[in-house]
Design a protein around this motif. Structure first.
Motif, short mmCIF file in Angstrom:
data_model
loop_
_atom_site.label_atom_id
_atom_site.label_comp_id
_atom_site.label_asym_id
_atom_site.label_seq_id
_atom_site.Cartn_x
_atom_site.Cartn_y
_atom_site.Cartn_z
N MET A 165 0.88 -1.17 0.00
CA MET A 165 0.00 0.00 0.00
C MET A 165 0.91 1.22 0.00
O MET A 165 1.81 1.31 0.84
CB MET A 165 -0.82 0.05 1.28
CG MET A 165 -1.82 -1.06 1.40
SD MET A 165 -3.19 -0.73 0.32
CE MET A 165 -4.31 -0.08 1.47
N VAL A 166 0.66 2.13 -0.88
CA VAL A 166 1.54 3.30 -0.99
C VAL A 166 0.78 4.58 -0.62
O VAL A 166 0.01 5.10 -1.42
CB VAL A 166 2.08 3.45 -2.42
CG1 VAL A 166 3.13 4.57 -2.48
CG2 VAL A 166 2.65 2.15 -2.94
N PRO A 167 0.98 5.09 0.59
CA PRO A 167 0.41 6.39 0.92
C PRO A 167 1.23 7.47 0.20
O PRO A 167 2.45 7.45 0.24
CB PRO A 167 0.59 6.50 2.44
CG PRO A 167 0.89 5.10 2.89
CD PRO A 167 1.61 4.46 1.75
N ILE A 197 2.68 -7.77 -4.99
CA ILE A 197 1.90 -6.91 -5.90
C ILE A 197 1.66 -5.55 -5.25
O ILE A 197 1.78 -5.40 -4.04
CB ILE A 197 0.53 -7.55 -6.26
CG1 ILE A 197 -0.28 -7.85 -4.99
CG2 ILE A 197 0.69 -8.80 -7.07
CD1 ILE A 197 -1.66 -8.38 -5.29
N ILE A 198 1.34 -4.57 -6.10
CA ILE A 198 0.96 -3.26 -5.57
C ILE A 198 -0.55 -3.31 -5.33
O ILE A 198 -1.31 -3.55 -6.26
CB ILE A 198 1.27 -2.13 -6.58
CG1 ILE A 198 2.72 -2.15 -7.00
CG2 ILE A 198 0.80 -0.78 -6.03
CD1 ILE A 198 3.63 -1.28 -6.21
N HIS A 199 -0.96 -3.11 -4.10
CA HIS A 199 -2.40 -3.13 -3.83
C HIS A 199 -3.03 -1.84 -4.30
O HIS A 199 -4.03 -1.84 -5.01
CB HIS A 199 -2.64 -3.31 -2.33
CG HIS A 199 -3.98 -3.91 -2.03
ND1 HIS A 199 -5.14 -3.20 -2.12
CD2 HIS A 199 -4.33 -5.16 -1.67
CE1 HIS A 199 -6.16 -3.99 -1.81
NE2 HIS A 199 -5.69 -5.19 -1.54
N GLY A 200 -2.42 -0.73 -3.91
CA GLY A 200 -2.98 0.54 -4.35
C GLY A 200 -2.23 1.72 -3.79
O GLY A 200 -1.40 1.60 -2.89
N ILE A 201 -2.55 2.87 -4.38
CA ILE A 201 -1.94 4.12 -3.94
C ILE A 201 -3.03 4.96 -3.28
O ILE A 201 -4.10 5.14 -3.85
CB ILE A 201 -1.34 4.84 -5.15
CG1 ILE A 201 -0.19 3.99 -5.70
CG2 ILE A 201 -0.87 6.25 -4.80
CD1 ILE A 201 0.14 4.26 -7.12
N VAL A 202 -2.76 5.39 -2.07
CA VAL A 202 -3.72 6.19 -1.31
C VAL A 202 -3.25 7.63 -1.27
O VAL A 202 -2.16 7.91 -0.75
CB VAL A 202 -3.83 5.71 0.15
CG1 VAL A 202 -4.96 6.44 0.86
CG2 VAL A 202 -3.98 4.21 0.24
N LYS A 274 -10.87 -8.53 -2.85
CA LYS A 274 -11.57 -9.74 -3.32
C LYS A 274 -11.16 -10.09 -4.75
O LYS A 274 -11.11 -11.24 -5.14
CB LYS A 274 -13.09 -9.49 -3.30
CG LYS A 274 -13.69 -9.56 -1.93
CD LYS A 274 -15.21 -9.52 -2.05
CE LYS A 274 -15.80 -8.75 -0.90
NZ LYS A 274 -16.91 -7.87 -1.26
N ASP A 275 -10.91 -9.05 -5.56
CA ASP A 275 -10.58 -9.26 -6.98
C ASP A 275 -9.08 -9.34 -7.23
O ASP A 275 -8.64 -9.54 -8.35
CB ASP A 275 -11.13 -8.11 -7.83
CG ASP A 275 -12.62 -7.99 -7.68
OD1 ASP A 275 -13.25 -9.03 -7.44
OD2 ASP A 275 -13.14 -6.86 -7.77
N MET A 276 -8.30 -9.13 -6.18
CA MET A 276 -6.86 -9.06 -6.34
C MET A 276 -6.31 -10.44 -6.71
O MET A 276 -6.74 -11.44 -6.15
CB MET A 276 -6.28 -8.64 -4.99
CG MET A 276 -5.14 -7.75 -5.08
SD MET A 276 -5.58 -6.03 -5.18
CE MET A 276 -4.21 -5.45 -6.11
#
Ligand SMILES: Nc1ncnc2c1ncn2[C@@H]1O[C@H](COP(=O)(O)OP(=O)(O)O)[C@@H](O)[C@H]1O
Ligand SMILES: [Mg+2]
Length: 280
Positions: A165-167, A197-202, A274-276
């Motif tokens: 997770m990238v803040p 994996i990269i989950h997401g950028i916040v 869920k879709d990751m």
């Protein structure tokens, strides 16, 4: 662990391990780890936060002050202490913590001759799963809070994690910093953890009135597409006040804009999860 009431969890379920990483300091890593952790715990998931920053901000922010830190992530990494033994309850239901202490500052030197030094945390988490005898001892999520550098601690966290997770704070050098982090993740994939994996950028501390922040947000979304969470965390003074009371903002002021944003982010994160496509 104790009196957990929430979503079903099986003894054999592997917790999803997520690292909150950005080599820049002050971008909202700790704030996001604590408050997203709290929001996810509030939804009935069992969450463990591992504080891997010698500064111990996640520990303090959850009210686990120095005098309560009998054991720490240092004991886990250096002495092979079990994660369960080093874990403490926080004031938040379903949310647990492995605190950190300043001892972590010496970790590079302490582990210098250990061939396995990058995998200490990974091993500890694997051992914890083997040790899990009771269903209640298992977790849905493990969040790791990192120091603001790409040192051995962050490497351990990246090697032990399923997802990053990238803040990211929308300021002038944000994209440059993001590029460096993505390169590091790539390098970690090639050398230590090929399934990361990269989950997401916040996007954190977003200020609608700031033109530069708006432009940077636009650029980040263009560059990283749907890896960027729709939910953004606004700059909100309640968020910055909460740690001085040893509480996540959701407990300090559940109705403020910061709390609402972290609750929304938790829903988006869980949905995305869920879709990751994980390899395990
Ligand atoms: N949404 C927000 N609104 C206002 N202040 C924030 C917000 N998020 C973080 N802060 C403050 O910004 C500072 C840096 O955040 P922190 O989470 O400690 O960053 P990092 O862990 O990346 O160093 C802290 O003082 C924190 O309270
Ligand atoms: Mg921090």
């Amino acid at each position: 662990m104790f009196g957990f009431i929430g979503k079903k969890i099986k003894k054999s379920d592997k917790p999803r391990v997520m690292v909150f990483a950005n080599q820049k300091g002050g971008v909202g890593k700790t704030t996001t780890a604590i408050n997203l952790g709290c929001a996810v715990a509030e939804k009935g998931y069992k969450v463990l936060i591992i504080d891997l920053d010698p500064q111990g901000n996640a520990s303090t922010g959850l009210g686990i002050y120095k005098e309560f830190r009998e054991f720490s992530s240092y004991d886990v990494l250096v002495d092979g202490m079990s994660v369960n033994k080093a874990t403490v309850e926080t004031g938040v239901k379903n949310l647990y913590l492995v605190p950190s202490t300043l001892d972590l500052l010496g970790i590079e030197a302490t582990l210098a001759n250990d061939e396995n030094r990058s995998f200490k945390l990974k091993e500890a988490i694997q051992n914890m799963l083997l040790e899990t005898i009771k269903i209640e001892d298992n977790y849905h999520y493990i969040f790791i809070d990192c120091p603001p550098s790409l040192n051995l601690l962050t490497i351990n966290a990246l090697a032990a994690s399923d997802a990053v997770m990238v803040p990211l704070q929308c300021e002038f050098y944000a994209l440059e910093g993001l590029g460096q982090l993505l390169e590091t993740v790539d390098h970690v994939r090639k050398t230590l953890n090929d399934t990361l994996i990269i989950h997401g950028i916040v996007l954190t501390m977003v200020d609608d009135r700031n033109n530069l922040s708006g432009q940077v947000e636009k650029d980040v979304r263009e560059y990283m597409k749907n890896k960027v969470y729709q939910t953004v965390i606004p700059r909100n003074v309640r968020v910055s006040e909460a740690p001085s009371y040893g509480k996540p903002v959701l407990i300090y002021d559940h109705k403020c804009s910061g709390s609402k944003a972290y609750i929304k982010l938790a829903s988006e994160m869980l949905n995305r999860d869920k879709d990751m496509k994980y390899s395990n």
